[in-house]
Design a protein around this motif. Structure first.
Motif, PDB file in Angstrom:
ATOM      1  N   TRP A 158       0.827  -1.327  -0.053  1.00  0.00           N
ATOM      2  CA  TRP A 158       0.038  -0.005  -0.042  1.00  0.00           C
ATOM      3  C   TRP A 158       0.770   1.269  -0.161  1.00  0.00           C
ATOM      4  O   TRP A 158       0.258   2.425  -0.058  1.00  0.00           O
ATOM      5  CB  TRP A 158      -1.026   0.024   1.337  1.00  0.00           C
ATOM      6  CG  TRP A 158      -0.197  -0.085   2.490  1.00  0.00           C
ATOM      7  CD1 TRP A 158       0.137   1.169   3.446  1.00  0.00           C
ATOM      8  CD2 TRP A 158      -0.010  -1.192   3.284  1.00  0.00           C
ATOM      9  NE1 TRP A 158       0.844   0.588   4.426  1.00  0.00           N
ATOM     10  CE2 TRP A 158       0.846  -0.940   4.485  1.00  0.00           C
ATOM     11  CE3 TRP A 158       0.098  -2.538   2.959  1.00  0.00           C
ATOM     12  CZ2 TRP A 158       1.161  -1.547   5.280  1.00  0.00           C
ATOM     13  CZ3 TRP A 158       0.574  -3.479   4.115  1.00  0.00           C
ATOM     14  CH2 TRP A 158       1.185  -2.988   4.998  1.00  0.00           C
ATOM     15  N   ASN A 159       2.046   1.243   0.074  1.00  0.00           N
ATOM     16  CA  ASN A 159       2.997   2.276   0.151  1.00  0.00           C
ATOM     17  C   ASN A 159       3.365   2.536  -1.230  1.00  0.00           C
ATOM     18  O   ASN A 159       4.262   3.656  -1.333  1.00  0.00           O
ATOM     19  CB  ASN A 159       4.381   2.142   0.942  1.00  0.00           C
ATOM     20  CG  ASN A 159       4.014   2.099   2.492  1.00  0.00           C
ATOM     21  OD1 ASN A 159       3.303   2.751   3.063  1.00  0.00           O
ATOM     22  ND2 ASN A 159       5.101   1.760   3.169  1.00  0.00           N
ATOM     23  N   ALA A 160       2.893   1.954  -2.026  1.00  0.00           N
ATOM     24  CA  ALA A 160       3.335   2.370  -3.699  1.00  0.00           C
ATOM     25  C   ALA A 160       2.749   3.629  -4.114  1.00  0.00           C
ATOM     26  O   ALA A 160       1.687   3.971  -3.591  1.00  0.00           O
ATOM     27  CB  ALA A 160       2.884   1.128  -4.479  1.00  0.00           C
ATOM     28  N   ARG A 161       3.532   4.240  -5.085  1.00  0.00           N
ATOM     29  CA  ARG A 161       3.078   5.591  -5.539  1.00  0.00           C
ATOM     30  C   ARG A 161       2.062   5.308  -6.217  1.00  0.00           C
ATOM     31  O   ARG A 161       1.780   4.291  -7.008  1.00  0.00           O
ATOM     32  CB  ARG A 161       4.060   6.395  -6.141  1.00  0.00           C
ATOM     33  CG  ARG A 161       5.270   6.443  -5.301  1.00  0.00           C
ATOM     34  CD  ARG A 161       6.393   7.311  -6.225  1.00  0.00           C
ATOM     35  NE  ARG A 161       7.691   7.778  -5.245  1.00  0.00           N
ATOM     36  CZ  ARG A 161       8.527   8.380  -5.748  1.00  0.00           C
ATOM     37  NH1 ARG A 161       8.757   8.769  -6.881  1.00  0.00           N
ATOM     38  NH2 ARG A 161       9.630   8.879  -5.021  1.00  0.00           N
ATOM     39  N   ILE A 162       1.029   6.369  -6.460  1.00  0.00           N
ATOM     40  CA  ILE A 162      -0.390   6.262  -7.128  1.00  0.00           C
ATOM     41  C   ILE A 162       0.038   6.053  -8.652  1.00  0.00           C
ATOM     42  O   ILE A 162      -0.538   5.059  -9.227  1.00  0.00           O
ATOM     43  CB  ILE A 162      -1.044   7.713  -7.017  1.00  0.00           C
ATOM     44  CG1 ILE A 162      -1.519   7.941  -5.618  1.00  0.00           C
ATOM     45  CG2 ILE A 162      -2.269   7.690  -7.874  1.00  0.00           C
ATOM     46  CD1 ILE A 162      -2.633   6.945  -5.271  1.00  0.00           C
ATOM     47  N   LYS A 163       1.184   6.544  -9.183  1.00  0.00           N
ATOM     48  CA  LYS A 163       1.345   6.559 -10.481  1.00  0.00           C
ATOM     49  C   LYS A 163       1.877   4.877 -10.894  1.00  0.00           C
ATOM     50  O   LYS A 163       1.824   4.428 -11.955  1.00  0.00           O
ATOM     51  CB  LYS A 163       2.648   7.164 -11.016  1.00  0.00           C
ATOM     52  CG  LYS A 163       1.912   8.546 -11.238  1.00  0.00           C
ATOM     53  CD  LYS A 163       3.062   9.674 -11.755  1.00  0.00           C
ATOM     54  CE  LYS A 163       2.218  11.116 -11.863  1.00  0.00           C
ATOM     55  NZ  LYS A 163       3.228  11.850 -12.821  1.00  0.00           N
ATOM     56  N   LYS A 164       2.433   4.013  -9.798  1.00  0.00           N
ATOM     57  CA  LYS A 164       2.808   2.863  -9.958  1.00  0.00           C
ATOM     58  C   LYS A 164       1.542   1.881  -9.831  1.00  0.00           C
ATOM     59  O   LYS A 164       1.619   0.515 -10.218  1.00  0.00           O
ATOM     60  CB  LYS A 164       3.772   2.381  -8.955  1.00  0.00           C
ATOM     61  CG  LYS A 164       5.060   3.212  -8.647  1.00  0.00           C
ATOM     62  CD  LYS A 164       5.910   2.519 -10.119  1.00  0.00           C
ATOM     63  CE  LYS A 164       7.276   3.297  -9.884  1.00  0.00           C
ATOM     64  NZ  LYS A 164       8.276   3.013 -11.097  1.00  0.00           N
ATOM     65  N   VAL A 165       0.502   2.427  -9.372  1.00  0.00           N
ATOM     66  CA  VAL A 165      -0.887   1.606  -9.314  1.00  0.00           C
ATOM     67  C   VAL A 165      -1.777   1.684 -10.350  1.00  0.00           C
ATOM     68  O   VAL A 165      -2.268   0.761 -11.139  1.00  0.00           O
ATOM     69  CB  VAL A 165      -1.683   2.019  -7.866  1.00  0.00           C
ATOM     70  CG1 VAL A 165      -2.763   1.108  -7.667  1.00  0.00           C
ATOM     71  CG2 VAL A 165      -0.427   1.825  -6.971  1.00  0.00           C
ATOM     72  N   ILE A 166      -1.997   3.093 -10.709  1.00  0.00           N
ATOM     73  CA  ILE A 166      -3.068   3.368 -11.910  1.00  0.00           C
ATOM     74  C   ILE A 166      -2.486   4.400 -12.758  1.00  0.00           C
ATOM     75  O   ILE A 166      -1.628   5.172 -12.368  1.00  0.00           O
ATOM     76  CB  ILE A 166      -4.472   3.824 -11.241  1.00  0.00           C
ATOM     77  CG1 ILE A 166      -4.320   5.087 -10.572  1.00  0.00           C
ATOM     78  CG2 ILE A 166      -5.039   2.786 -10.475  1.00  0.00           C
ATOM     79  CD1 ILE A 166      -5.600   5.666 -10.171  1.00  0.00           C
ATOM     80  N   SER A 167      -3.000   4.324 -14.152  1.00  0.00           N
ATOM     81  CA  SER A 167      -2.640   5.204 -14.898  1.00  0.00           C
ATOM     82  C   SER A 167      -3.793   6.353 -14.897  1.00  0.00           C
ATOM     83  O   SER A 167      -5.055   6.004 -15.086  1.00  0.00           O
ATOM     84  CB  SER A 167      -2.652   4.816 -16.370  1.00  0.00           C
ATOM     85  OG  SER A 167      -2.579   5.954 -17.441  1.00  0.00           O
ATOM     86  N   LEU A 168      -3.682   7.500 -14.694  1.00  0.00           N
ATOM     87  CA  LEU A 168      -4.621   8.617 -14.790  1.00  0.00           C
ATOM     88  C   LEU A 168      -5.127   8.924 -16.230  1.00  0.00           C
ATOM     89  O   LEU A 168      -6.273   9.655 -16.334  1.00  0.00           O
ATOM     90  CB  LEU A 168      -4.334   9.745 -13.976  1.00  0.00           C
ATOM     91  CG  LEU A 168      -4.333   9.641 -12.534  1.00  0.00           C
ATOM     92  CD1 LEU A 168      -3.744  10.972 -11.751  1.00  0.00           C
ATOM     93  CD2 LEU A 168      -5.481   9.164 -11.871  1.00  0.00           C
ATOM     94  N   GLU A 169      -4.186   8.579 -17.106  1.00  0.00           N
ATOM     95  CA  GLU A 169      -4.549   9.036 -18.551  1.00  0.00           C
ATOM     96  C   GLU A 169      -5.645   8.361 -18.961  1.00  0.00           C
ATOM     97  O   GLU A 169      -6.859   8.757 -19.544  1.00  0.00           O
ATOM     98  CB  GLU A 169      -3.567   8.737 -19.490  1.00  0.00           C
ATOM     99  CG  GLU A 169      -2.030   9.622 -19.193  1.00  0.00           C
ATOM    100  CD  GLU A 169      -1.104   9.615 -20.068  1.00  0.00           C
ATOM    101  OE1 GLU A 169      -1.086   8.667 -20.889  1.00  0.00           O
ATOM    102  OE2 GLU A 169       0.116  10.286 -19.667  1.00  0.00           O
TER     103      GLU A 169
END
Length: 245
Positions: free
Chosen positions: A148-159
């Protein structure tokens, strides 16, 4: 305020102190707490080396008479409940949400600053993250890998609002019941990791060509000196404990 101290250093210091003292679990809380130094004369703020260290201090100060308050984040207690040995403990203050960031974000009403298509995109991103966060919390490797410490961009693509490969692989291995993900989504601002929630808002608020661009840290700092319900409760409990003698 000094740097982080281990649990034994803090207990030893408190045993020889007469100052009203607030113990916090980490350095990240310090910037938000500075204004309260002006409200409590002689206030000493000590930074513990993590939540476990702060709770050890709480368990070790029954015979110390100086005014002491211990402030910790709920973390996953927000989902699991506060352990019985800490429920209602004198001197202990806990956040309402996962962390103090969650409380500040809600008091700052950051969601109300989204507009137009951002609102739907934010909800869709929150739903994706809720499913991933539920997998993190209820996976077999929960306490070992801390995914759960992963950065948001490592989890989902906002594009395109989809999972990144590593997160998708993780979720394929560690599936979770839909109702658990729904429970987190319905209480997203309370249960989701505060630093990640802050990062998600910053990604939305700093999108190229967005008007206006906003700085989440400044908005949260403003919430600390405001009169929001969550921050007011924390400030009040700190004062009540430290000024009761």
């Amino acid at each position: 305020m000094g740097g982080p101290l281990n649990k034994d250093e803090i207990v030893s210091y408190l045993a020889n102190s007469t100052l009203p003292t607030l113990v916090v679990e980490g350095r990240d809380d310090m910037s938000f707490l500075r204004p309260i130094e002006k409200q409590i004369k002689g206030l000493d703020i000590l930074v513990a080396d993590g939540k476990d260290a702060a709770l050890h201090v709480l368990d070790s100060i029954d015979n110390i008479e100086c005014p002491i308050a211990i402030l910790v984040d709920l973390d996953f207690w927000s989902i699991d409940g506060i352990p019985p040995q800490y429920e209602g403990r004198p001197r202990l203050i806990v956040t309402d949400g996962y962390s103090i960031e969650n409380d500040l974000i809600r008091d700052a009403n950051l969601f109300e600053l989204l507009h137009g298509p951002e609102i739907d995109r934010f909800h869709r991103a929150a739903l994706l993250l809720s499913k991933w966060f539920a997998c993190c919390r209820f996976s077999k490797n929960f306490s070992k890998d801390r995914p759960w410490n992963a950065r948001i961009k490592k989890v989902i693509s906002l594009e395109d609002l989809s999972y990144e490969k590593t997160a998708l692989t993780f979720m394929t291995i560690f599936s979770v019941e839909p109702e658990r993900a729904s429970y987190i989504f319905d209480n997203f601002h309370k249960f989701f990791r505060g630093k990640s929630l802050k990062s998600l808002y910053q990604l939305f608020f700093s999108t190229p060509n967005r008007q206006p661009n906003l700085e989440v840290g400044s908005l949260m700092a403003g919430a600390w000196v405001g009169n929001g319900a969550f921050v007011t409760r924390i400030r009040t409990e700190i004062r009540d404990i430290l000024l009761s003698n």
